[in-house]
Motif scaffolding. Structure first.
Motif, PDB file in Angstrom:
ATOM      1  N   ASN A  93       1.080  -1.163   0.049  1.00  0.00           N
ATOM      2  CA  ASN A  93       0.027   0.015  -0.072  1.00  0.00           C
ATOM      3  C   ASN A  93       0.957   1.259   0.032  1.00  0.00           C
ATOM      4  OD1 ASN A  93      -2.320  -1.490   0.081  1.00  0.00           O
ATOM      5  ND2 ASN A  93      -2.768  -1.305   2.296  1.00  0.00           N
ATOM      6  N   ILE A  94       0.222   2.290  -0.672  1.00  0.00           N
ATOM      7  CA  ILE A  94       1.131   3.616  -0.881  1.00  0.00           C
ATOM      8  C   ILE A  94       0.029   4.608  -0.644  1.00  0.00           C
ATOM      9  CG2 ILE A  94       3.000   2.802  -2.375  1.00  0.00           C
ATOM     10  CD1 ILE A  94       1.032   4.744  -4.181  1.00  0.00           C
ATOM     11  N   VAL A  95       0.492   5.705  -0.361  1.00  0.00           N
ATOM     12  CA  VAL A  95      -0.388   7.144  -0.363  1.00  0.00           C
ATOM     13  C   VAL A  95      -0.251   7.766  -1.603  1.00  0.00           C
ATOM     14  CG1 VAL A  95      -0.723   9.238   0.966  1.00  0.00           C
ATOM     15  CG2 VAL A  95      -0.128   7.205   2.344  1.00  0.00           C
ATOM     16  N   LEU A  96      -1.294   8.083  -2.027  1.00  0.00           N
ATOM     17  CA  LEU A  96      -1.216   9.087  -3.497  1.00  0.00           C
ATOM     18  C   LEU A  96      -1.970  10.233  -3.393  1.00  0.00           C
ATOM     19  CD1 LEU A  96      -0.566   8.308  -6.475  1.00  0.00           C
ATOM     20  CD2 LEU A  96      -2.876   7.574  -6.889  1.00  0.00           C
ATOM     21  N   LYS A  97      -1.440  11.334  -3.853  1.00  0.00           N
ATOM     22  CA  LYS A  97      -1.727  12.584  -3.716  1.00  0.00           C
ATOM     23  C   LYS A  97      -2.467  12.982  -5.032  1.00  0.00           C
ATOM     24  CE  LYS A  97      -2.021  16.882  -0.988  1.00  0.00           C
ATOM     25  NZ  LYS A  97      -1.707  17.360   0.331  1.00  0.00           N
ATOM     26  N   GLU A  98      -3.608  13.390  -5.031  1.00  0.00           N
ATOM     27  CA  GLU A  98      -4.196  14.037  -6.583  1.00  0.00           C
ATOM     28  C   GLU A  98      -4.382  15.374  -6.156  1.00  0.00           C
ATOM     29  OE1 GLU A  98      -8.351  13.609  -9.425  1.00  0.00           O
ATOM     30  OE2 GLU A  98      -8.301  12.918  -7.209  1.00  0.00           O
ATOM     31  N   CYS A  99      -3.836  16.202  -7.228  1.00  0.00           N
ATOM     32  CA  CYS A  99      -3.842  17.691  -7.170  1.00  0.00           C
ATOM     33  C   CYS A  99      -5.348  18.010  -7.692  1.00  0.00           C
ATOM     34  CB  CYS A  99      -2.878  18.182  -8.151  1.00  0.00           C
ATOM     35  SG  CYS A  99      -2.780  19.721  -8.307  1.00  0.00           S
ATOM     36  N   PHE A 100      -5.909  18.395  -6.977  1.00  0.00           N
ATOM     37  CA  PHE A 100      -7.526  18.662  -7.076  1.00  0.00           C
ATOM     38  C   PHE A 100      -7.917  19.900  -6.327  1.00  0.00           C
ATOM     39  CE2 PHE A 100     -12.033  18.358  -6.872  1.00  0.00           C
ATOM     40  CZ  PHE A 100     -12.235  17.584  -8.207  1.00  0.00           C
ATOM     41  N   PRO A 101      -7.248  21.218  -6.920  1.00  0.00           N
ATOM     42  CA  PRO A 101      -7.412  22.431  -5.934  1.00  0.00           C
ATOM     43  C   PRO A 101      -8.894  22.877  -6.194  1.00  0.00           C
ATOM     44  CG  PRO A 101      -6.062  22.876  -7.964  1.00  0.00           C
ATOM     45  CD  PRO A 101      -6.414  21.396  -7.752  1.00  0.00           C
ATOM     46  N   LEU A 102      -9.621  22.909  -4.870  1.00  0.00           N
ATOM     47  CA  LEU A 102     -11.083  23.600  -4.791  1.00  0.00           C
ATOM     48  C   LEU A 102     -11.287  24.911  -5.399  1.00  0.00           C
ATOM     49  CD1 LEU A 102     -11.721  22.389  -1.173  1.00  0.00           C
ATOM     50  CD2 LEU A 102     -12.455  21.178  -3.279  1.00  0.00           C
ATOM     51  N   GLY A 103     -12.488  24.835  -6.160  1.00  0.00           N
ATOM     52  CA  GLY A 103     -12.630  26.092  -6.835  1.00  0.00           C
ATOM     53  C   GLY A 103     -11.990  26.189  -8.224  1.00  0.00           C
ATOM     54  N   LEU A 104     -10.916  25.405  -8.582  1.00  0.00           N
ATOM     55  CA  LEU A 104     -10.364  25.570  -9.996  1.00  0.00           C
ATOM     56  C   LEU A 104     -10.500  24.543 -10.895  1.00  0.00           C
ATOM     57  CD1 LEU A 104      -6.666  26.585  -8.724  1.00  0.00           C
ATOM     58  CD2 LEU A 104      -8.671  28.297  -9.511  1.00  0.00           C
ATOM     59  N   CYS A 105     -11.232  23.342 -10.407  1.00  0.00           N
ATOM     60  CA  CYS A 105     -11.657  22.218 -10.994  1.00  0.00           C
ATOM     61  C   CYS A 105     -12.781  21.513 -10.436  1.00  0.00           C
ATOM     62  CB  CYS A 105     -10.380  21.288 -11.471  1.00  0.00           C
ATOM     63  SG  CYS A 105      -9.696  20.570 -10.021  1.00  0.00           S
ATOM     64  N   SER A 106     -13.227  20.423 -11.297  1.00  0.00           N
ATOM     65  CA  SER A 106     -14.489  19.853 -10.644  1.00  0.00           C
ATOM     66  C   SER A 106     -14.376  18.314 -11.557  1.00  0.00           C
ATOM     67  CB  SER A 106     -15.779  20.428 -11.179  1.00  0.00           C
ATOM     68  OG  SER A 106     -15.891  20.310 -12.714  1.00  0.00           O
ATOM     69  N   ARG A 107     -15.186  17.465 -11.375  1.00  0.00           N
ATOM     70  CA  ARG A 107     -14.808  16.190 -11.925  1.00  0.00           C
ATOM     71  C   ARG A 107     -16.242  15.921 -12.506  1.00  0.00           C
ATOM     72  NH1 ARG A 107     -11.078  12.715 -10.474  1.00  0.00           N
ATOM     73  NH2 ARG A 107     -10.946  13.582  -8.362  1.00  0.00           N
ATOM     74  N   ASP A 108     -16.130  15.104 -13.571  1.00  0.00           N
ATOM     75  CA  ASP A 108     -17.238  14.673 -14.505  1.00  0.00           C
ATOM     76  C   ASP A 108     -17.876  13.498 -13.761  1.00  0.00           C
ATOM     77  OD1 ASP A 108     -18.258  12.714 -16.384  1.00  0.00           O
ATOM     78  OD2 ASP A 108     -17.921  14.403 -17.760  1.00  0.00           O
ATOM     79  N   SER A 109     -19.072  13.457 -13.603  1.00  0.00           N
ATOM     80  CA  SER A 109     -19.797  12.437 -12.627  1.00  0.00           C
ATOM     81  C   SER A 109     -19.708  11.201 -13.444  1.00  0.00           C
ATOM     82  CB  SER A 109     -21.064  12.596 -12.290  1.00  0.00           C
ATOM     83  OG  SER A 109     -21.915  13.200 -13.316  1.00  0.00           O
ATOM     84  N   ASP A 110     -19.561  11.002 -14.796  1.00  0.00           N
ATOM     85  CA  ASP A 110     -19.872   9.771 -15.601  1.00  0.00           C
ATOM     86  C   ASP A 110     -18.467   9.208 -15.717  1.00  0.00           C
ATOM     87  OD1 ASP A 110     -22.615   9.923 -15.945  1.00  0.00           O
ATOM     88  OD2 ASP A 110     -22.312  11.213 -17.759  1.00  0.00           O
ATOM     89  N   THR A 111     -17.254  10.208 -16.019  1.00  0.00           N
ATOM     90  CA  THR A 111     -16.122   9.312 -16.438  1.00  0.00           C
ATOM     91  C   THR A 111     -14.899   9.709 -15.313  1.00  0.00           C
ATOM     92  OG1 THR A 111     -15.084  11.614 -17.396  1.00  0.00           O
ATOM     93  CG2 THR A 111     -16.508  10.020 -18.844  1.00  0.00           C
TER      94      THR A 111
END
Length: 82
Positions: A35-53
């Protein structure tokens, strides 16, 4: 991203937390076989995620200046020393 998502040789197991900069996951590394720790760059207010993909959607009008890269590299170096 949902558990079970494959990212190269990493399989996401669960999200550990989310902050203003990104999302931290625990993942299985199939090459290291641990197991490892993985960090995703996902700055709040600058991006969003497609709910389907689950793809990240970034506004095309925003300039990507790489300002978060320096802090990310510092965090990764610190984690690598653990």
């Amino acid at each position: 991203m949902p558990p079970g998502t494959l990212l190269g040789n990493y399989k996401l197991l669960k999200a550990l937390g989310q902050g203003g900069f990104g999302i931290t996951y625990i993942a299985w590394d199939s090459q290291l076989r641990r197991n490892i720790v993985l960090k995703e760059c996902f700055p709040l207010g600058l991006c969003s995620r497609d709910s389907d993909t689950s793809a990240i959607i970034s506004p095309s009008t925003r300039k990507q200046d790489g300002s978060g890269k320096k802090g990310t590299m510092k965090s990764l170096r610190s984690l690598g020393e653990l």
